[in-house]
Design a protein around this motif. Structure first.
Motif, PDB file in Angstrom:
ATOM      1  N   ALA A 158       0.855  -1.201   0.000  1.00 28.07           N
ATOM      2  CA  ALA A 158       0.000   0.000   0.000  1.00 28.07           C
ATOM      3  C   ALA A 158       0.883   1.240   0.000  1.00 28.07           C
ATOM      4  N   PRO A 159       0.341   2.381  -0.456  1.00 30.63           N
ATOM      5  CA  PRO A 159       1.120   3.628  -0.370  1.00 30.63           C
ATOM      6  C   PRO A 159       1.548   3.879   1.080  1.00 30.63           C
ATOM      7  N   GLU A 160       2.755   4.358   1.243  1.00 30.35           N
ATOM      8  CA  GLU A 160       3.343   4.499   2.582  1.00 30.35           C
ATOM      9  C   GLU A 160       2.474   5.319   3.525  1.00 30.35           C
ATOM     10  N   GLU A 161       1.862   6.386   2.991  1.00 31.78           N
ATOM     11  CA  GLU A 161       1.047   7.253   3.849  1.00 31.78           C
ATOM     12  C   GLU A 161      -0.255   6.596   4.300  1.00 31.78           C
ATOM     13  N   GLU A 162      -0.627   5.469   3.671  1.00 32.32           N
ATOM     14  CA  GLU A 162      -1.869   4.765   4.031  1.00 32.32           C
ATOM     15  C   GLU A 162      -1.612   3.533   4.903  1.00 32.32           C
ATOM     16  N   LEU A 166      -4.183   1.395   7.602  1.00 32.01           N
ATOM     17  CA  LEU A 166      -4.615   0.065   7.167  1.00 32.01           C
ATOM     18  C   LEU A 166      -4.144  -1.025   8.134  1.00 32.01           C
ATOM     19  N   ARG A 167      -2.955  -0.856   8.687  1.00 35.86           N
ATOM     20  CA  ARG A 167      -2.462  -1.833   9.666  1.00 35.86           C
ATOM     21  C   ARG A 167      -3.235  -1.738  10.972  1.00 35.86           C
ATOM     22  N   LEU A 168      -3.551  -0.518  11.376  1.00 36.63           N
ATOM     23  CA  LEU A 168      -4.376  -0.355  12.576  1.00 36.63           C
ATOM     24  C   LEU A 168      -5.752  -0.992  12.363  1.00 36.63           C
ATOM     25  N   PHE A 169      -6.323  -0.793  11.159  1.00 41.62           N
ATOM     26  CA  PHE A 169      -7.607  -1.405  10.827  1.00 41.62           C
ATOM     27  C   PHE A 169      -7.507  -2.931  10.895  1.00 41.62           C
ATOM     28  N   SER A 170      -6.424  -3.482  10.347  1.00 38.83           N
ATOM     29  CA  SER A 170      -6.226  -4.940  10.403  1.00 38.83           C
ATOM     30  C   SER A 170      -6.138  -5.437  11.840  1.00 38.83           C
ATOM     31  N   PHE A 171      -5.419  -4.694  12.672  1.00 41.97           N
ATOM     32  CA  PHE A 171      -5.271  -5.060  14.086  1.00 41.97           C
ATOM     33  C   PHE A 171      -6.627  -5.038  14.792  1.00 41.97           C
TER      34      PHE A 171
END
Length: 200
Positions: A158-162, A166-171
């Motif tokens: 994913a783009p670095e700024e996103e 997205l990782r927090l959402f996955s967590f």
């Protein structure tokens, strides 16, 4: 639970490590009036509120618990130490289970062990359950660490700024799935218990 966003994982694990239960010796040995009950619960669970204006327990809630047979009625408008233990249990379960499920789960406890002098008491049950839960904190911390580390390995393309979001959402999704599965299991286990008879 206070979370430091800059050091998310360590902050979460430290907060979990500080979780404790209301020890029975902290509960007054004298019977309490309704206002004293709500004040005690607010004092003990102040740190669990999400927003400062949230109420831990209100008079209306207590009246509803009694009306729905979750809580034995007070004696002369006073609540005993055992009433307080039941209210603490309800506090922990109410965000997870329906009133009906809590009644089904707790009716055998209140019918058999509330205000009795047998070998098994409500205080003893409460202490044993809390000891068991306190002993699991390390396992919970390790499980959360594993979920966090798995989430940190996602969205590499994913783009670095996103990536952070997205990782927090996955967590959060991993944590939610864990809660969802355990809630389903709890409900299935409660469904194996006999339905409580309606009290008049």
């Amino acid at each position: 639970m206070t979370i430091d966003k800059d050091n998310l994982l360590e902050s979460i694990l430290e907060s979990i490590g500080r979780i404790d239960y209301v020890r029975p010796e902290k509960i007054p040995d004298i019977d309490l009036y309704m206002d004293q009950v709500t004040t005690f619960m607010e004092d003990q669970f102040r740190g669990t509120r999400r927003y400062p204006e949230d109420k831990v327990l209100t008079k209306t809630m207590i009246n509803n618990y009694a009306k729905n047979n979750l809580l034995p009625p007070p004696v002369k408008k006073k609540y005993s130490k055992e009433h307080m233990l039941v209210l603490i249990f309800i506090f922990y379960f109410k965000s997870l289970l329906s009133i009906r499920d809590i009644e089904t789960l707790f009716r055998p406890l209140t019918d058999k062990y509330f205000d009795t002098d047998g070998d098994i008491t409500l205080t003893g049950i409460y202490e044993e359950v809390c000891r068991l839960e306190k002993g699991r904190i390390g396992d919970v911390q390790e499980s959360i660490r594993a979920m966090y580390e798995q989430a940190e390995q996602t969205w590499k393309d994913a783009p670095e700024e996103e990536q952070e979001y997205l990782r927090l959402f996955s967590f959060i999704c991993s944590l939610s799935f864990d809660v969802y599965v355990k809630k389903q299991l709890i409900e299935k286990l409660i469904d194996t218990l006999p339905e409580p008879e309606k009290k008049k």
